[in-house]
Design a protein around this motif. Structure first.
Motif, PDB file in Angstrom:
ATOM      1  N   PRO A  75       0.914  -0.740   0.637  1.00  0.00           N
ATOM      2  CA  PRO A  75      -0.216   0.015  -0.220  1.00  0.00           C
ATOM      3  C   PRO A  75       1.096   1.166   0.344  1.00  0.00           C
ATOM      4  O   PRO A  75       0.448   2.006  -0.630  1.00  0.00           O
ATOM      5  N   SER A  76       1.787   1.153   0.608  1.00  0.00           N
ATOM      6  CA  SER A  76       2.770   2.024  -0.029  1.00  0.00           C
ATOM      7  C   SER A  76       2.543   3.363  -1.299  1.00  0.00           C
ATOM      8  O   SER A  76       3.112   3.832  -1.220  1.00  0.00           O
ATOM      9  N   GLN A  77       2.488   2.537  -2.133  1.00  0.00           N
ATOM     10  CA  GLN A  77       2.550   2.965  -3.449  1.00  0.00           C
ATOM     11  C   GLN A  77       1.440   3.940  -3.367  1.00  0.00           C
ATOM     12  O   GLN A  77       1.741   4.829  -4.267  1.00  0.00           O
ATOM     13  N   ALA A  78       0.641   3.789  -2.970  1.00  0.00           N
ATOM     14  CA  ALA A  78      -0.751   5.342  -2.617  1.00  0.00           C
ATOM     15  C   ALA A  78       0.358   6.584  -2.876  1.00  0.00           C
ATOM     16  O   ALA A  78      -0.344   7.172  -3.927  1.00  0.00           O
ATOM     17  N   ALA A  79       0.967   6.431  -2.253  1.00  0.00           N
ATOM     18  CA  ALA A  79       1.390   8.394  -2.546  1.00  0.00           C
ATOM     19  C   ALA A  79       2.044   9.226  -3.050  1.00  0.00           C
ATOM     20  O   ALA A  79       1.845   9.460  -4.116  1.00  0.00           O
ATOM     21  N   ALA A  80       2.638   7.263  -3.769  1.00  0.00           N
ATOM     22  CA  ALA A  80       3.674   7.731  -5.750  1.00  0.00           C
ATOM     23  C   ALA A  80       2.716   7.461  -6.523  1.00  0.00           C
ATOM     24  O   ALA A  80       2.901   7.953  -7.584  1.00  0.00           O
ATOM     25  N   ARG A  81       0.986   7.499  -6.192  1.00  0.00           N
ATOM     26  CA  ARG A  81       0.026   7.674  -7.160  1.00  0.00           C
ATOM     27  C   ARG A  81      -0.684   8.353  -7.219  1.00  0.00           C
ATOM     28  O   ARG A  81      -1.886   8.135  -7.615  1.00  0.00           O
ATOM     29  N   GLN A  82      -0.519   9.167  -6.283  1.00  0.00           N
ATOM     30  CA  GLN A  82      -1.387  10.397  -5.518  1.00  0.00           C
ATOM     31  C   GLN A  82      -2.181  10.986  -6.832  1.00  0.00           C
ATOM     32  O   GLN A  82      -3.393  11.171  -7.431  1.00  0.00           O
ATOM     33  N   SER A 111      -9.892  19.211   6.010  1.00  0.00           N
ATOM     34  CA  SER A 111     -10.342  20.100   5.220  1.00  0.00           C
ATOM     35  C   SER A 111      -9.984  20.331   4.249  1.00  0.00           C
ATOM     36  O   SER A 111      -9.620  19.655   3.596  1.00  0.00           O
ATOM     37  N   VAL A 112     -11.034  21.007   3.035  1.00  0.00           N
ATOM     38  CA  VAL A 112     -11.028  21.052   1.876  1.00  0.00           C
ATOM     39  C   VAL A 112     -10.457  20.583   1.455  1.00  0.00           C
ATOM     40  O   VAL A 112      -9.565  20.828   0.058  1.00  0.00           O
ATOM     41  N   ASP A 113      -9.008  21.255   1.686  1.00  0.00           N
ATOM     42  CA  ASP A 113      -7.566  22.042   0.792  1.00  0.00           C
ATOM     43  C   ASP A 113      -6.641  19.968   0.638  1.00  0.00           C
ATOM     44  O   ASP A 113      -6.004  19.483   0.342  1.00  0.00           O
ATOM     45  N   LYS A 114      -7.263  19.738   2.058  1.00  0.00           N
ATOM     46  CA  LYS A 114      -6.810  18.333   2.755  1.00  0.00           C
ATOM     47  C   LYS A 114      -7.567  16.866   1.798  1.00  0.00           C
ATOM     48  O   LYS A 114      -6.777  15.720   1.018  1.00  0.00           O
ATOM     49  N   ILE A 115      -8.756  17.228   2.137  1.00  0.00           N
ATOM     50  CA  ILE A 115      -9.619  15.971   1.153  1.00  0.00           C
ATOM     51  C   ILE A 115      -9.416  15.778  -0.109  1.00  0.00           C
ATOM     52  O   ILE A 115      -9.908  14.380  -0.230  1.00  0.00           O
ATOM     53  N   GLY A 116      -8.911  16.590  -0.937  1.00  0.00           N
ATOM     54  CA  GLY A 116      -8.858  15.773  -2.226  1.00  0.00           C
ATOM     55  C   GLY A 116      -7.242  14.718  -2.399  1.00  0.00           C
ATOM     56  O   GLY A 116      -7.932  13.838  -2.891  1.00  0.00           O
ATOM     57  N   PRO A 117      -6.881  15.305  -2.030  1.00  0.00           N
ATOM     58  CA  PRO A 117      -5.090  14.982  -1.943  1.00  0.00           C
ATOM     59  C   PRO A 117      -5.488  13.361  -1.005  1.00  0.00           C
ATOM     60  O   PRO A 117      -4.932  12.299  -1.565  1.00  0.00           O
ATOM     61  N   ILE A 118      -5.852  13.433   0.214  1.00  0.00           N
ATOM     62  CA  ILE A 118      -6.243  12.013   0.970  1.00  0.00           C
ATOM     63  C   ILE A 118      -6.956  11.406  -0.139  1.00  0.00           C
ATOM     64  O   ILE A 118      -6.715  10.160  -0.476  1.00  0.00           O
ATOM     65  N   LEU A 119      -8.128  11.533  -0.530  1.00  0.00           N
ATOM     66  CA  LEU A 119      -9.249  10.644  -1.425  1.00  0.00           C
ATOM     67  C   LEU A 119      -8.416  10.304  -2.350  1.00  0.00           C
ATOM     68  O   LEU A 119      -8.402   9.157  -3.095  1.00  0.00           O
ATOM     69  N   ALA A 120      -7.237  11.137  -2.894  1.00  0.00           N
ATOM     70  CA  ALA A 120      -6.288  10.259  -4.458  1.00  0.00           C
ATOM     71  C   ALA A 120      -5.989   9.246  -4.438  1.00  0.00           C
ATOM     72  O   ALA A 120      -4.719   8.287  -4.897  1.00  0.00           O
ATOM     73  N   MET A 121      -4.683   9.753  -2.664  1.00  0.00           N
ATOM     74  CA  MET A 121      -3.912   8.453  -1.813  1.00  0.00           C
ATOM     75  C   MET A 121      -4.861   7.456  -2.049  1.00  0.00           C
ATOM     76  O   MET A 121      -4.846   5.882  -1.837  1.00  0.00           O
ATOM     77  N   LEU A 122      -6.581   7.575  -2.029  1.00  0.00           N
ATOM     78  CA  LEU A 122      -7.271   5.952  -0.898  1.00  0.00           C
ATOM     79  C   LEU A 122      -7.920   5.432  -2.999  1.00  0.00           C
ATOM     80  O   LEU A 122      -7.816   4.329  -2.707  1.00  0.00           O
ATOM     81  N   ALA A 123      -7.664   6.390  -3.713  1.00  0.00           N
ATOM     82  CA  ALA A 123      -8.410   5.279  -4.700  1.00  0.00           C
ATOM     83  C   ALA A 123      -8.159   4.364  -6.086  1.00  0.00           C
ATOM     84  O   ALA A 123      -8.541   3.700  -6.013  1.00  0.00           O
TER      85      ALA A 123
END
Length: 220
Positions: A75-82, A111-123
């Protein structure tokens, strides 16, 4: 692996820990966000697959090409695949992406500025889970994806209900119950209906998912 195993198991916990280190958001918040985001993504992909054979084939090809499930073992790939994850969300949510992020930000306190990047890690993790399920069931065309995605949601619903019946309910279980129930009821009405049903129109309401998230995060 079930949807609940994804959220509560090694993959969910590791990507949540990585996101916590990267964004300074608590691991529990991120796991709860995954519990909301995964059923929503799956529900919306199911609807797109059922509504359009072309969309179903495109999803099938994307799963074969980019989402073989290997990310679940690392799952560490998730950060690189944001960046890839952001493109996934663009496709899944389309013009409603900003509304989804705003609603989830308001309900989770992220915060709205972090929700998108976090979702992008989860996707990519969510897509990897779908890809692994596709491989294990032997589906090799878009035609069976609607049933596959519906089966994932149905199995998760059954598992949650069994945990509740056994007295093993928790705030996370209740969140999943709320989201999965709404995803099932709203499968024909599009993401807007699902979001309204899950998140509620009244942002001040203590009921529904908002109240569950508030209690989990100690937000009043």
């Amino acid at each position: 692996m079930s949807l609940i195993d994804l959220i509560t198991g090694n993959a969910g916990n590791q990507v949540a820990a990585d996101a916590e280190n990267k964004f300074g958001i608590s691991k529990n918040q991120i796991i709860a966000l995954l519990a909301v985001a995964a059923p929503l993504v799956i529900s919306y992909l199911r609807k797109k697959s059922q509504d359009s054979p072309q969309e179903a084939e495109e999803l099938n090809n994307a799963l074969d090409k980019d989402h073989d499930g290997s990310i679940l073992n690392d799952p560490s790939q998730a950060a690189a695949r944001q960046q890839e994850g952001d493109s996934i969300l663009d496709h899944v949510f389309g013009s409603q992406k900003a509304d989804v992020e705003n609603q989830l930000s308001q309900k989770t306190g992220i915060s709205v500025d972090k929700i998108g990047p976090i979702l992008a890690m989860l996707a990519p993790v969510i897509m990897g889970f779908i890809g692994k399920e596709k491989q294990e069931t032997g589906i090799n065309s878009g035609g069976g994806l609607g049933d596959l995605l519906g089966g994932i949601l149905g199995n998760a619903t059954t598992q949650v209900q069994q945990q509740q019946a056994q007295g093993n309910s928790s705030p996370l279980t209740e969140i999943l119950s709320s989201v999965l129930g709404s995803a099932k009821q709203g499968s024909g009405g599009g993401l807007g209906d699902i979001l309204r049903s899950v998140l509620g129109d009244d942002q001040q309401s203590e009921g529904g998912l908002g109240g569950l998230l508030a209690s989990l995060f100690d937000r009043k």
